[in-house]
Motif scaffolding. Structure first.
Motif, PDB file in Angstrom:
ATOM      1  N   ARG A  64     -41.613   0.941  28.128  1.00 16.09           N
ATOM      2  CA  ARG A  64     -42.941   0.348  27.997  1.00 16.09           C
ATOM      3  C   ARG A  64     -44.055   1.373  28.141  1.00 16.09           C
ATOM      4  O   ARG A  64     -45.152   1.173  27.618  1.00 16.09           O
ATOM      5  CB  ARG A  64     -43.128  -0.751  29.046  1.00 16.09           C
ATOM      6  N   HIS A  65     -43.801   2.453  28.867  1.00 18.10           N
ATOM      7  CA  HIS A  65     -44.866   3.412  29.153  1.00 18.10           C
ATOM      8  C   HIS A  65     -44.564   4.771  28.540  1.00 18.10           C
ATOM      9  O   HIS A  65     -43.421   5.192  28.450  1.00 18.10           O
ATOM     10  CB  HIS A  65     -45.051   3.551  30.663  1.00 18.10           C
ATOM     11  N   GLY A  66     -45.622   5.459  28.151  1.00 18.91           N
ATOM     12  CA  GLY A  66     -45.465   6.810  27.634  1.00 18.91           C
ATOM     13  C   GLY A  66     -45.041   6.834  26.179  1.00 18.91           C
ATOM     14  O   GLY A  66     -44.610   5.835  25.602  1.00 18.91           O
ATOM     15  N   ASP A 110     -38.933   6.522  21.129  1.00 18.24           N
ATOM     16  CA  ASP A 110     -39.681   5.637  20.234  1.00 18.24           C
ATOM     17  C   ASP A 110     -39.055   5.562  18.852  1.00 18.24           C
ATOM     18  O   ASP A 110     -39.044   4.506  18.216  1.00 18.24           O
ATOM     19  CB  ASP A 110     -41.142   6.092  20.148  1.00 18.24           C
ATOM     20  N   MET A 111     -38.510   6.667  18.371  1.00 18.35           N
ATOM     21  CA  MET A 111     -37.824   6.633  17.079  1.00 18.35           C
ATOM     22  C   MET A 111     -36.532   5.825  17.167  1.00 18.35           C
ATOM     23  O   MET A 111     -36.148   5.140  16.229  1.00 18.35           O
ATOM     24  CB  MET A 111     -37.536   8.053  16.596  1.00 18.35           C
ATOM     25  N   ALA A 112     -35.893   5.883  18.340  1.00 22.31           N
ATOM     26  CA  ALA A 112     -34.698   5.059  18.548  1.00 22.31           C
ATOM     27  C   ALA A 112     -35.067   3.572  18.516  1.00 22.31           C
ATOM     28  O   ALA A 112     -34.332   2.743  17.957  1.00 22.31           O
ATOM     29  CB  ALA A 112     -34.030   5.420  19.871  1.00 22.31           C
ATOM     30  N   LEU A 113     -36.210   3.242  19.111  1.00 23.70           N
ATOM     31  CA  LEU A 113     -36.685   1.862  19.086  1.00 23.70           C
ATOM     32  C   LEU A 113     -36.988   1.425  17.655  1.00 23.70           C
ATOM     33  O   LEU A 113     -36.612   0.321  17.235  1.00 23.70           O
ATOM     34  CB  LEU A 113     -37.940   1.725  19.952  1.00 23.70           C
ATOM     35  N   PHE A 114     -37.641   2.285  16.894  1.00 21.63           N
ATOM     36  CA  PHE A 114     -37.963   1.985  15.502  1.00 21.63           C
ATOM     37  C   PHE A 114     -36.680   1.722  14.699  1.00 21.63           C
ATOM     38  O   PHE A 114     -36.586   0.751  13.942  1.00 21.63           O
ATOM     39  CB  PHE A 114     -38.754   3.148  14.897  1.00 21.63           C
ATOM     40  N   VAL A 154     -51.074 -10.348  44.964  1.00 17.08           N
ATOM     41  CA  VAL A 154     -49.812 -10.701  44.313  1.00 17.08           C
ATOM     42  C   VAL A 154     -49.579  -9.745  43.157  1.00 17.08           C
ATOM     43  O   VAL A 154     -50.509  -9.430  42.411  1.00 17.08           O
ATOM     44  CB  VAL A 154     -49.837 -12.149  43.783  1.00 17.08           C
ATOM     45  N   GLY A 155     -48.344  -9.293  42.993  1.00 15.76           N
ATOM     46  CA  GLY A 155     -48.020  -8.463  41.830  1.00 15.76           C
ATOM     47  C   GLY A 155     -46.975  -7.422  42.154  1.00 15.76           C
ATOM     48  O   GLY A 155     -46.798  -7.030  43.317  1.00 15.76           O
ATOM     49  N   GLU A 156     -46.298  -6.978  41.119  1.00 14.99           N
ATOM     50  CA  GLU A 156     -45.227  -6.002  41.299  1.00 14.99           C
ATOM     51  C   GLU A 156     -45.749  -4.591  41.077  1.00 14.99           C
ATOM     52  O   GLU A 156     -46.766  -4.380  40.420  1.00 14.99           O
ATOM     53  CB  GLU A 156     -44.078  -6.304  40.332  1.00 14.99           C
ATOM     54  N   TYR A 157     -45.027  -3.633  41.609  1.00 10.62           N
ATOM     55  CA  TYR A 157     -45.376  -2.226  41.431  1.00 10.62           C
ATOM     56  C   TYR A 157     -44.965  -1.747  40.039  1.00 10.62           C
ATOM     57  O   TYR A 157     -43.912  -2.136  39.528  1.00 10.62           O
ATOM     58  CB  TYR A 157     -44.664  -1.353  42.473  1.00 10.62           C
ATOM     59  N   GLU A 158     -45.797  -0.911  39.450  1.00 13.79           N
ATOM     60  CA  GLU A 158     -45.371  -0.096  38.325  1.00 13.79           C
ATOM     61  C   GLU A 158     -44.693   1.115  38.954  1.00 13.79           C
ATOM     62  O   GLU A 158     -45.308   1.819  39.759  1.00 13.79           O
ATOM     63  CB  GLU A 158     -46.564   0.335  37.469  1.00 13.79           C
ATOM     64  N   GLU A 159     -43.438   1.338  38.614  1.00 14.04           N
ATOM     65  CA  GLU A 159     -42.635   2.317  39.347  1.00 14.04           C
ATOM     66  C   GLU A 159     -43.242   3.722  39.347  1.00 14.04           C
ATOM     67  O   GLU A 159     -43.151   4.438  40.333  1.00 14.04           O
ATOM     68  CB  GLU A 159     -41.208   2.350  38.794  1.00 14.04           C
ATOM     69  N   ASP A 160     -43.878   4.108  38.228  1.00 13.09           N
ATOM     70  CA  ASP A 160     -44.420   5.472  38.192  1.00 13.09           C
ATOM     71  C   ASP A 160     -45.692   5.628  39.014  1.00 13.09           C
ATOM     72  O   ASP A 160     -46.189   6.735  39.191  1.00 13.09           O
ATOM     73  CB  ASP A 160     -44.642   5.936  36.749  1.00 13.09           C
TER      74      ASP A 160
END
Length: 365
Positions: free
Chosen positions: A58-60, A66-70, A224-230
């Motif tokens: 999702r990030h970066g 990204d090409m693998a996702l495409f 309320v809310g979750e951490y973004e790990e980075d």
């Protein structure tokens, strides 16, 4: 018709689009949902939706990933042969829409927010704009959730003829009914519902908690809310320190945010950028006054002085001033603001509006 939905987060479908997906099924369509694997996929499967777990960072911008996702999106389109592809969030809107365009499959994009990378300028912004220009070029429709985002892309030659506005993701006003305004004898509860990351304004909120707790002891702060790990290493120590002092209650990630929201008195959302803030729509729907950044995607949910107040984004001082302003009002005034918000949401942001717009587009196919 077979519909393929591409998104970057299963919980986003669960929270904001399950009624839309169900409407497609009710209309006799066959629906497949492509999202990254996580614990939220099970929720969608239990509803009877067909989930395709697809790896997505999702990030970066990692060109290899990204090409693998495409390539994966190309394979999905080839395998399932959809009659239409629906894309949500940045990477599906770029890579999924591009794959649909190359495969000559009709597709509809939903811009849920542009993010700092597009709006910040510089080389990365130019690259992303170029990618958007290609991916959106042949879309049957490009839905925007606020006019500001639409104008930014249209000024750059994107979606000039195929754009339309939606009222965000809308609100299920049955699942989010008007809730009685709570008694304030134990203090005024100020709630923020955020992902723990800089761009959601969590730093400003934590600063406001620290500075106002002594100044206005009748205010009780919750988060309320979750951490973004980075970014966990930045905000976890700050949150733990405030919790240990007894001036902040932190719930972490919870499934039923509405339950916590119904017990609070004011909802704060100091985000830097949004497509349309679902937090604000849900808060107003349950009858709570809202304080939020004066930015596209947030300001649309507020009638200044009627159901809440706007403040300058990226400013702890502006947030503090806004909290002090609403704290200075009477209980009846805050309650009345909440009622105004409920009325505004029902009239302008009901989720049935979104369902109707998508049905209209599908009917054209």
């Amino acid at each position: 018709m077979r519909i393929l939905i591409l998104s970057n987060y299963a919980n986003g479908i669960w929270l904001y689009r399950k009624e839309l997906v169900q409407s497609f099924i009710d209309d006799g369509h066959e629906v497949y949902i492509s999202v990254p694997p996580d614990e939220n996929c099970e929720k969608l499967t239990k509803l009877g939706f067909t989930v395709i777990e697809t790896k997505l960072d999702r990030h970066g911008l990692n060109p290899i990933k990204d090409m693998a996702l495409f390539r994966e999106y190309l394979k999905l389109i080839k395998k399932y042969r959809p009659g239409v592809v629906l894309t949500y969030t940045i990477k599906p809107n770029i890579y999924g829409a591009s794959a649909a365009r190359l495969k000559r499959v009709p597709y509809i994009c939903n811009i849920t927010g542009l993010g700092k990378a597009v709006q910040g300028g510089g080389l990365l912004s130019r690259v992303l704009v170029s990618m958007y220009r290609f991916s959106m070029g042949k879309a049957r429709k490009v839905f925007f959730q606020n006019e500001g985002n639409m104008k930014i892309l249209q000024k750059r030659g994107i979606a000039k003829k195929n754009a339309a506005l939606l009222p965000g993701s809308g609100v299920n006003t049955t699942e989010h009914p008007l809730r009685d305004y709570p008694d304030e004898s134990g203090g005024i509860i100020i709630l923020a519902v955020l992902r723990m990351m800089k761009d959601k304004g969590v730093g400003e909120y934590l600063e406001a908690v620290e500075k106002l707790s002594d100044k206005l002891p009748n205010l009780k702060f919750e988060l309320v809310g979750e951490y973004e790990e980075d970014e966990r290493h930045i905000y976890e120590p700050m949150i733990e320190a405030l919790v240990s002092k007894g001036i902040l209650k932190y719930y972490g990630h919870i499934d039923n945010v509405e339950e916590v929201m119904s017990r609070c008195h004011v909802v704060v959302h100091p985000s830097y950028h949004e497509g349309m803030s679902n937090v604000l729509l849900e808060a107003a729907a349950c009858g709570r006054p809202v304080l939020t950044s004066n930015i596209p995607g947030c300001r649309e949910a507020v009638i200044e002085g009627k159901n809440g107040f706007l403040f300058r984004s990226e400013s702890a001082e502006a947030l503090i001033s806004s909290i002090e302003k609403i704290a200075s009002l009477s209980t009846e005034e805050r309650k009345a603001m909440g009622l105004e918000g409920r009325k505004f949401i029902v009239e302008n942001f009901d989720r049935d509006i979104i369902i109707s717009r998508y049905r209209q587009e599908l009917a054209k196919l």
